[in-house]
Design an enzyme around this catalytic site. Structure first.
Site, PDB file in Angstrom:
ATOM      1  N   ASN A 171       0.817  -1.208   0.000  1.00 10.72           N
ATOM      2  CA  ASN A 171       0.000   0.000   0.000  1.00 10.72           C
ATOM      3  C   ASN A 171       0.857   1.267   0.000  1.00 10.72           C
ATOM      4  O   ASN A 171       2.066   1.211   0.237  1.00 10.72           O
ATOM      5  CB  ASN A 171      -0.918  -0.021   1.230  1.00 10.72           C
ATOM      6  CG  ASN A 171      -2.030   0.991   1.145  1.00 10.72           C
ATOM      7  OD1 ASN A 171      -2.404   1.438   0.058  1.00 10.72           O
ATOM      8  ND2 ASN A 171      -2.560   1.394   2.289  1.00 10.72           N
ATOM      9  N   ASP A 174       1.697   5.478  -3.916  1.00 12.88           N
ATOM     10  CA  ASP A 174       1.774   6.869  -4.349  1.00 12.88           C
ATOM     11  C   ASP A 174       2.851   7.642  -3.595  1.00 12.88           C
ATOM     12  O   ASP A 174       3.386   8.639  -4.102  1.00 12.88           O
ATOM     13  CB  ASP A 174       0.422   7.552  -4.175  1.00 12.88           C
ATOM     14  CG  ASP A 174      -0.114   7.443  -2.748  1.00 12.88           C
ATOM     15  OD1 ASP A 174      -0.178   6.298  -2.229  1.00 12.88           O
ATOM     16  OD2 ASP A 174      -0.453   8.484  -2.143  1.00 12.88           O
ATOM     17  N   SER A 549      -6.995 -25.805  49.715  1.00 13.52           N
ATOM     18  CA  SER A 549      -7.683 -25.774  48.402  1.00 13.52           C
ATOM     19  C   SER A 549      -8.221 -24.382  48.118  1.00 13.52           C
ATOM     20  O   SER A 549      -9.428 -24.151  48.155  1.00 13.52           O
ATOM     21  CB  SER A 549      -8.794 -26.821  48.339  1.00 13.52           C
ATOM     22  OG  SER A 549      -9.654 -26.780  49.436  1.00 13.52           O
TER      23      SER A 549
END
Length: 638
Positions: A171, A174, A549
């Site tokens: 891209n 230009d 736990s």
């Protein structure tokens, strides 16, 4: 109106033209594609240009776009096409894309759904989301900058996600005076990396999203040296993945069993691959039962043939066991079913992967509990190096082994996206935390089978004249878990009950002596204890466990291992300050001084039960009183 009236004929012709137009557009093929690349490569501008040139912008939208372009600093009369897609305020302010923006447009030849994906590395998970359903990827490169790390990252992800068609859109030509030399150098550089990644072929196109060169019109005069197709011409002509899917073997995950009355029993779902017609012999996986297709029903009536992508309801000639989550497949080439497999995993959550923790795994219409082993390695997507890893952080990609609580039906992702791709869901937050691609099942999963035994768990319980239970004591260190559990076991023994007490410290002398106290090790510690407790319950015992736990997920994992009603969570609810004041083992003191890392309550979290079956404390109760209260709650024991 009189049919002989000239206006009637005109109206009829117009209606006929409209019907023909609608029919043509209804039957156009659909291409899903993504745009990706580094930040400010022009992805949003490109999509805006496509929408503009395809005349998919209404006049009021165009007026608003022109006003926004002027307000956001676009010079002269040029339109800032990126503003069509960058819808979030944060995106417009920063000039970047954050979210995945989907846009629809159509041409005379094909319909399109395009996803504009983020360029920033921290939004890799968004890019994966956009790519998961795409047939083609447009990878943009700024002609001034060439191939960047993010270009490589997205190319790797595109290949990983199974996108076969890749366009390298160079891209902003230009801004380099449409230099062929610049274009050729970028293509050569990208070709070397693409081959290394595994991208076999790609199509390179020089474009300018801002000026419109080689986007939707014929090849631009500014790039007379380029002889290929424009971007839109390429998108219109590329072969769709649905064509290949139709040529593959038939597979249809069952979404729903449709039984409106006693005379009809159908299996509804979307065909992921292949074709099917009445009379075909099919197999239900994982059960392996075979039958033949009796009919193929749809809302518009029965079909003589159905193909990949269609949603249908199948009826079978035989009454076979088939339900949601099963897969109906061609009989002589069914997919695999396994409970262990190797997968590439993209981690998509702020909280890191917890190896050993149970997550919901959703693949097609199947949902199971899955645990992930520590990753074999993490992939550096910039260098493609394999890095040692114990977990995966946000946006990390790794390879790991999975185990599920029951076999799932799948195919390798490279063969079938619908049966090879899955998501991981956190059981408590319901957040999607990961996306995976199955590579292969583990050989040991095929060699290990459950051996049926004559004496069942009910027989074991009957011999002991009791109902098995797991009394799971949880709480902070020093809360009194072990003391109370010991008192409960003593009283149960006086009642002639068969018990066994698993204590947290005791099991670390043997079974779990190889585990430390990191979060991952704590999860594995509880997983092992859960498996042992399950075996003991199968033997008919009342099992008592006394473990901190600390995580709800692991306590829930153990609960799910047992029949409903056999897991009793007992929360020894002692405040931290009380537990720390006792400090029987001197652990809190060490944790406060920094000598003991990852200590629950100090520098590691404790997730208290939200709805335990039993709650006791040692502030208002003596251990004996707590034990008597617990036993009263679990009676009767048969």
């Amino acid at each position: 109106m009189d049919k002989s009236h000239p206006a009637y004929e005109t109206d009829a012709l117009i209606a006929e033209d409209i019907d023909a137009y609608l029919d043509t557009h209804q039957h156009k093929s659909l291409l899903r594609f993504i745009t990706c690349g580094s930040v400010d490569d022009g992805k949003s501008t490109l999509i805006g240009r496509l929408l503009y040139d395809a005349k998919m912008i209404f006049e009021d939208q165009l007026a608003s776009l022109e006003a926004d372009s002027a307000r956001h600093g676009t010079q002269g009369q040029e339109i800032d096409f990126a503003l069509l897609v960058d819808g979030l305020a944060a995106e417009r302010e920063q000039g970047i894309t954050i979210d995945v923006a989907y846009r629809f447009f159509t041409t005379e030849k094909r319909k399109f759904i395009v996803a504009d994906t983020p360029g920033h590395e921290q939004y890799t998970r968004n890019m994966v989301t956009g790519a998961s359903t795409a047939d083609l990827a447009v990878i943009l490169v700024d002609a001034r900058k060439g191939v960047l790390q993010q270009t490589r990252r997205h190319s790797f992800l595109v290949h990983l996600l199974g996108i076969k068609h890749v366009v390298l859109a160079v891209n902003k030509m230009d801004l380099v005076d449409y230099s062929q030399e610049t274009f050729d150098a970028i293509v050569e550089d990208y070709a070397g990396f693409a081959h290394e990644v595994g991208i076999e072929t790609f199509t390179a196109i020089p474009i300018s999203g801002f000026k419109g060169d080689n986007i939707t019109s014929s090849p631009s005069a500014n790039t007379a040296w380029y002889q290929g197709l424009s971007l839109i011409d390429h998108l219109e002509s590329v072969e769709l993945s649905s064509t290949a899917a139709q040529e593959a073997s038939f597979r249809m995950p069952v979404q729903w069993v449709n039984r409106p009355n006693l005379d009809f029993r159908g299996f509804a779902g979307q065909i992921t691959s292949g074709t099917v017609k009445p009379g075909d012999t099919v197999r239900v996986v994982p059960s392996g039962k075979t039958s033949t297709i009796k009919s193929i029903a749809t809302f518009d009536g029965n079909l003589e043939e159905a193909v990949a992508g269609q949603s249908i309801t199948i009826t079978l000639a035989d009454e076979v066991d088939c339900s949601r989550g099963d897969v109906i497949a061609v009989a002589d080439n069914p997919p695999e079913a396994s409970d262990q497999f190797c997968s590439t995993l993209v981690w998509m959550d702020e909280t890191a992967l917890k190896p050993g923790r149970g997550y919901w795994l959703k693949i097609g219409s199947q949902t199971v509990t899955a645990t992930v082993q520590p990753p074999k390695y993490e992939i550096d997507v910039n260098s493609l190096d394999h890095l040692a890893a114990k977990t995966l952080e946000l946006n990390a990609i790794g390879v790991a082994e999975f185990a599920t609580d029951k076999p799932i039906v799948f195919e390798p992702y490279a063969q079938n996206r619908g049966l090879g791709g899955f998501i991981l869901i956190d059981k408590f937050t319901n957040a999607t935390v990961g996306a995976g691609m199955i590579e292969f099942s583990l050989r040991r999963a095929q060699n290990v089978h459950w051996q049926a035994t004559t004496i069942t768990r009910d027989d074991h319980a009957s011999l002991k004249n009791q109902k098995p239970r797991v009394l799971w004591f949880t709480g902070l260190s020093g809360s009194g878990k072990s003391t109370i559990a010991n008192e409960v076991e003593k009283q149960l023994a006086l009642m002639n009950r068969h018990t066994f007490l698993l204590d947290g410290d005791n099991v670390r002398h043997g079974l779990n002596k190889d585990l430390g106290f990191t979060e991952t090790d704590r999860i594995e510690n509880i997983r092992r204890i859960g498996e042992v407790a399950k075996l003991m319950a199968d033997a008919g015992l009342i099992v008592l466990t006394a473990f901190i736990s600390p995580f709800r997920a692991e306590r829930q994992m153990v609960r799910e291992m047992l029949p409903e009603g056999e897991f009793i969570e007992i929360f020894v609810d002692t405040p931290l300050e009380v537990a720390e004041k006792r400090d029987v083992k001197g652990l809190y003191k060490k944790a406060r001084s920094g000598e003991l890392k990852n200590f629950t309550g100090i520098d590691s979290p404790y997730e208290a039960p939200e709805e335990p079956e039993i709650r006791v404390n040692t502030v208002d109760m003596t251990p004996l009183e707590a034990a008597e209260y617990i036993i009263a709650q679990i009676l009767p024991l048969k």
